[in-house]
Design an enzyme around this catalytic site. Structure first.
Site, PDB file in Angstrom:
ATOM      1  CG  ASP A  30      63.839  55.467  56.672  1.00 49.17           C
ATOM      2  OD1 ASP A  30      63.997  56.228  55.716  1.00 49.17           O
ATOM      3  OD2 ASP A  30      63.660  53.861  55.515  1.00 49.17           O
ATOM      4  CG  ASN A 208      53.063  68.597  42.736  1.00 46.07           C
ATOM      5  OD1 ASN A 208      53.757  69.209  42.549  1.00 46.07           O
ATOM      6  ND2 ASN A 208      53.291  67.527  43.750  1.00 46.07           N
ATOM      7  CB  CYS A 260      54.582  63.967  43.699  1.00 49.48           C
ATOM      8  SG  CYS A 260      56.769  63.506  44.740  1.00 49.48           S
ATOM      9  CE  LYS A 322      62.211  64.989  37.050  1.00 51.88           C
ATOM     10  NZ  LYS A 322      61.612  66.123  37.447  1.00 51.88           N
TER      11      LYS A 322
END
Ligand code: NAD
Ligand code: UGA
Length: 442
Positions: A30, A208, A260, A322
Site C-alpha cells: 500500500d 451491484n 460501492c 450500515k
C-alpha cells in the site's frame, strides 16, 4: 503459493489476510505508510469483524507481510490489484487514477509467467486497455471481481457465492493458476465462471446495479405506501415469499450508501452513456434519484414532526452506512445528519464504531459516544443505522432522557408498539402515520 495484494483497504486487507489463512505466502502493498504499519502490527486500520485476529494470526505464522515497496512483489506468482475506484471529484465517472498508478508501478517489476488479477471494480473496457503492457512483460492479465460485503468480508472471501475469471483472448493458463489460489473454495463446491475480460467487468457492476435497483424498487413502493396508507414491510414480506422475487434486499428505509453501490451505479451510467447504451444508464440514474429522495424525505419527516428544525435538538442514531462497519463513505445516516444541521437543527450523532471516521469527514457535527448521553435533551431521535444496540434500546429509559418523545425510524427496526406504550410519537419510514403492520401471518 506466493501472492501479492496491491492496495490494502477494505477489500485488499481482507483479501490478503484471507489468502494467508488459506496457506499462501502473502505480501500486501500500500502507498499509505501508516496503514502499512498498522497492518504489519496485526491491526486493521478500519473496523471489520474478526479482521484484527486474522491479521495477527497469519502474521505470527509468517505468511503475511506488508510493505510500501512495490519491488517486494517480485517472486509472487499472482498479483491481486485491489486499489480504490472512487467517484471522480467532478463527475459521476469512476476515478481510475489509482488503477493506472498500480499498472505503471507493477508492470516494470513483473516476471514472465506472472498473473495480474484485477479485483477492483472498474468500468467496462478498463482491463482491455492494460493487456498489451502486461503481456509485453511476459505476464497475463485476468479480471477476478470481488463480491464481498463489509461486515461479512472474511466469510464472503473464504466462502464466496461464486468465482468469476475474465480472461484475455488466447489465455490458456491463468484459469489453472487462479484455481490453485482458490483450491479450498473450489473443493467446497463454489461455482466458477470463466469468461472474457469484458463480461467479468460487467458481471461486477451488474450485480451491484441489481442490488441497488432492488433497494430502490422497494423504496419506491415505500413512497406509495406512505401516501396511500399502506405498509411497505408487509408488502415486502408478501412479495418476497415469491421465490422469483425473494425477501433479501427488500429492506425499505433511508436507502443504500457505502463505498460501492452509489459510485458503481453512477460510473455504470456514465460508461453506458459513453458506449451509446444510454437507456441502461437512465434506469440507474432513476435508481440513484429514488435513493437520494429517501434522505430528503427523512429530513422532511423530522421537520414536520417538530414544526421546524431551527434550534431543535435532533439526535441521529448511526453514522456508518450500515451496522458492523465504521465506513461512512456516502453514508445515508451521515448525509441526513448534515442535511438536518444545514437546515438549522442542533444535531448530535452517535455510533458504536464510526464516530472517528465520521468526525474526519463531517467535523462540524457534535458526536457523543454514549447512547443515553446522546439522547439527553433531544427534541427528536432519528434512527438511521440499524445497529442492534439501537434496535434493542429501552424506550422507557430513553424517554426519561429526551426533551420530547418523538422518534423517526429510518430503518424500520424499532418495536413500534413498545415505543408508543413508552409515550413516544413514532414515525416509521414507509408506513402511514399510525399503528400499522402485519394483521395476520402464516
Ligand atoms: P479503499 O479506499 O478502502 O482502499 C484502497 C487502498 O488502495 C488504500 O489503502 C490506498 O492507500 C491504496 N492505494 C491507492 N493507490 C495505491 C497504489 N498506487 N499502490 C498501492 N496501494 C494504493 O477501497 P476499497 O473499499 O478496498 O475498494 C477497493 C476496490 O474494491 C474498489 O474498486 C471497490 O469498488 C472494490 N470493492 C470493494 C468492496 C468493499 O466492500 N469495500 C467489495 C468489493 C469490491
Ligand atoms: C455491496 C454488495 O452487497 C457486495 O456484494 C459488493 O461486493 C460490495 O457492495 C462492493 O462492491 O463493494 P456493501 O456495500 O458492503 O456490499 O453493503 P450491502 O450489505 O450491500 O449494503 C449496501 C447499502 O444498502 C447499505 O447502506 C445498506 O443499509 C443498504 N441496504 C441493504 C438497504 O437499504 N436495504 C436492504 O435491503 C439492504
Amino acid at each position: 503459493m506466493k501472492v501479492s495484494v496491491i492496495g490494502c483497504g477494505y477489500l485488499g486487507a481482507v483479501h490478503a489476510a484471507a489468502m494467508a489463512s488459506l496457506g499462501h505466502e502473502v505480501v500486501g502493498v500500500d502507498v499509505d505508510p501508516i496503514r502499512v504499519a498498522a497492518l504489519a502490527a496485526g491491526r486493521a486500520p478500519f473496523y471489520e469483524p474478526d479482521l484484527d485476529e486474522l491479521l495477527a494470526r497469519t502474521g505470527r505464522a509468517g505468511r503475511l507481510s506488508f510493505t510500501t515497496d512495490i519491488e517486494d512483489v517480485k517472486g509472487a506468482s499472482v498479483h491481486f490489484v485491489c486499489v480504490g475506484t472512487p467517484q471522480s471529484a467532478d463527475s459521476d465517472a469512476a476515478d481510475l487514477r489509482y488503477v493506472e498508478a498500480v499498472f505503471a508501478a507493477l508492470v516494470p517489476v513483473l516476471q514472465p509467467g506472472d498473473v495480474v488479477a484485477g479485483k477492483s471494480t472498474v468500468p467496462v473496457g478498463t482491463a482491455e486497455g492494460h493487456v498489451a503492457e502486461v503481456e509485453a512483460a511476459g505476464a497475463r492479465l485476468v479480471w477476478n471481481p470481488e463480491f464481498l460485503r463489509e461486515g461479512y468480508a472474511i466469510r464472503d472471501t473464504l466462502s464466496p457465492d461464486r468465482l468469476v475469471y475474465g480472461l484475455a483472448p488466447g489465455d490458456a493458463t491463468s484459469a489453472a493458476v487462479l484455481d490453485a489460489v482458490y483450491a479450498r473454495q473450489l473443493d467446497a463446491g463454489t461455482p466458477r465462471i470463466v469468461t472474457d475480460l469484458t463480461t467479468a467487468e460487467l458481471v461486477k457492476v451488474a450485480a451491484n446495479s441489481f442490488l441497488a435497483t432492488k433497494i430502490s424498487f422497494i423504496n419506491a413502493m415505500a413512497e406509495l405506501c406512505e401516501v396511500a396508507g399502506g405498509d411497505v414491510g408487509t408488502l415486502a414480506d408478501a412479495i418476497g415469499l415469491d421465490p422469483r422475487i425473494g425477501r433479501k434486499f427488500l429492506g425499505a428505509g433511508v436507502g443504500f450508501g457505502g463505498g460501492c453501490l452509489p459510485k458503481d451505479i453512477r460510473a455504470f451510467s456514465v460508461r453506458a452513456h459513453e458506449l451509446g447504451a444510454d437507456s441502461a444508464g437512465g434506469l440507474l440514474r432513476e435508481v440513484d434519484a429514488i435513493n437520494l429522495r429517501r434522505r430528503a424525505h427523512v429530513v422532511d419527516l423530522v421537520q414536520n414532526e417538530l414544526g421546524g428544525l431551527v434550534g431543535a435538538r435532533v439526535t441521529v442514531l448511526g453514522a456508518a452506512f450500515k451496522p458492523d462497519s465504521d465506513d461512512v463513505r456516502d453514508s445515508p445516516a451521515l448525509d441526513v445528519a448534515l442535511r438536518l444541521a444545514s437546515a438549522g437543527a442542533d444535531v448530535v450523532v452517535t455510533d458504536p464504531r464510526a464516530i472517528d471516521s465520521a468526525r474526519r469527514v463531517a467535523p462540524g457535527l457534535t458526536y457523543v459516544a454514549d447512547l443515553e448521553d446522546a439522547v439527553r435533551g433531544a427534541d427528536a431521535v432519528v434512527l438511521l443505522t440499524e445497529w442492534p444496540q439501537y434496535r434493542d434500546a429501552d424506550p422507557v429509559r430513553l424517554g426519561a432522557l429526551a426533551s420530547r418523545r418523538v422518534v423517526v425510524d429510518g430503518r424500520r427496526v424499532l418495536d413500534r408498539a413498545a415505543w408508543e406504550v413508552a409515550g413516544w410519537r413514532v414515525r416509521v419510514i414507509g408506513s402511514a402515520d399510525g399503528p400499522m403492520g402485519i394483521l395476520s401471518a402464516g
